[in-house]
Design an enzyme around this catalytic site. Structure first.
Site, PDB file in Angstrom:
ATOM      1  N   HIS A   1      -2.588  -5.297  -8.148  1.00  0.00           N
ATOM      2  CA  HIS A   1      -3.410  -4.825  -9.252  1.00  0.00           C
ATOM      3  C   HIS A   1      -2.912  -5.387 -10.576  1.00  0.00           C
ATOM      4  O   HIS A   1      -1.749  -5.786 -10.716  1.00  0.00           O
ATOM      5  CB  HIS A   1      -3.402  -3.286  -9.304  1.00  0.00           C
ATOM      6  CG  HIS A   1      -2.038  -2.702  -9.482  1.00  0.00           C
ATOM      7  ND1 HIS A   1      -1.389  -2.658 -10.717  1.00  0.00           N
ATOM      8  CD2 HIS A   1      -1.183  -2.145  -8.599  1.00  0.00           C
ATOM      9  CE1 HIS A   1      -0.211  -2.101 -10.567  1.00  0.00           C
ATOM     10  NE2 HIS A   1      -0.041  -1.782  -9.289  1.00  0.00           N
TER      11      HIS A   1
ATOM     12  N   GLU B   1       0.752   2.635  -2.853  1.00  0.00           N
ATOM     13  CA  GLU B   1       2.139   2.235  -3.100  1.00  0.00           C
ATOM     14  C   GLU B   1       3.089   3.201  -2.392  1.00  0.00           C
ATOM     15  O   GLU B   1       2.717   4.334  -2.034  1.00  0.00           O
ATOM     16  CB  GLU B   1       2.395   2.215  -4.609  1.00  0.00           C
ATOM     17  CG  GLU B   1       3.778   1.783  -5.037  1.00  0.00           C
ATOM     18  CD  GLU B   1       4.130   0.367  -4.612  1.00  0.00           C
ATOM     19  OE1 GLU B   1       4.467   0.191  -3.418  1.00  0.00           O
ATOM     20  OE2 GLU B   1       4.107  -0.548  -5.458  1.00  0.00           O
TER      21      GLU B   1
END
Length: 201
Positions: A9, A79
């Protein structure tokens, strides 16, 4: 030939502040949005046939900025959970426990209340390998830790040998020879805006 195209990202608001995010759902910064938009023509040229992404905002917003309207959001691509370290400045963590932080980066230490590296690698790899069964050019929009996990599981590159992956950067693994199931590193940490050599975790 199968390819896995992996994008971290763009810069998030906490990345900009050098704070560890883990699974906290933090938005992209203005810079992060620009980084993702810069990568858009590169991804268009690669023509992925399927896109999966983390369901955290910074990842699925990056997928949208890359021009992917139909990305499949997957919680398995979140994550790694960093427990009590969530939201803490990286420098403060290092100052309190430099050995623990270095061990965490190497995949040998779990922060208090956090997720083990082995569990993290298992969940992210299972998600990607399952998606690859129905894709020849798979795009994965995710997080820096996920990329390190996939590099370890798919090409046997340990996390202690991998620098933090740049925001909105592209890494590609290719199956060579075709049909072998043997993945090789074809591209690492590419950004059309140039390399980011001090990327935050």
């Amino acid at each position: 030939m199968k390819r896995v195209m992996i994008v971290r990202h763009g810069e998030s608001e906490w990345n900009a502040e050098r704070r560890l995010q883990g699974q906290a759902d933090i938005a992209l910064s203005a810079k992060g949005r620009a980084q993702a938009e810069a990568l858009k023509p590169v991804i268009a040229g690669l023509s992925p046939d399927r896109t999966i992404c983390s369901d955290l905002e910074r990842a699925h917003d990056t997928a949208g900025l890359l021009g992917i309207a139909d990305a499949e959001c997957r919680a398995e691509l979140r994550e790694i959970h960093v427990g009590e370290w969530t939201g803490r400045p990286i420098e403060a963590i290092r100052a309190d426990d430099v050995a623990g932080y270095q061990g965490w980066r190497a995949g040998t230490y779990t922060p208090p209340g956090g997720e083990s590296w082995s569990d993290f690698v298992a969940r992210t790899t299972a998600c990607v390998t399952q998606a690859l069964q129905t894709s020849e050019k798979l795009l994965v929009v995710c997080h820096g830790g996920v990329i390190r996990a996939l590099l370890e599981s798919l090409i046997d590159l340990p996390p202690k040998r991998i620098i933090p992956v740049g925001p909105a950067s592209l890494t590609i693994l290719a199956e060579r020879p075709a049909g072998s199931g043997n993945m090789r590193l074809e591209l690492f940490n590419y950004s059309p805006l140039g390399p980011v050599l001090d990327a935050p975790d």
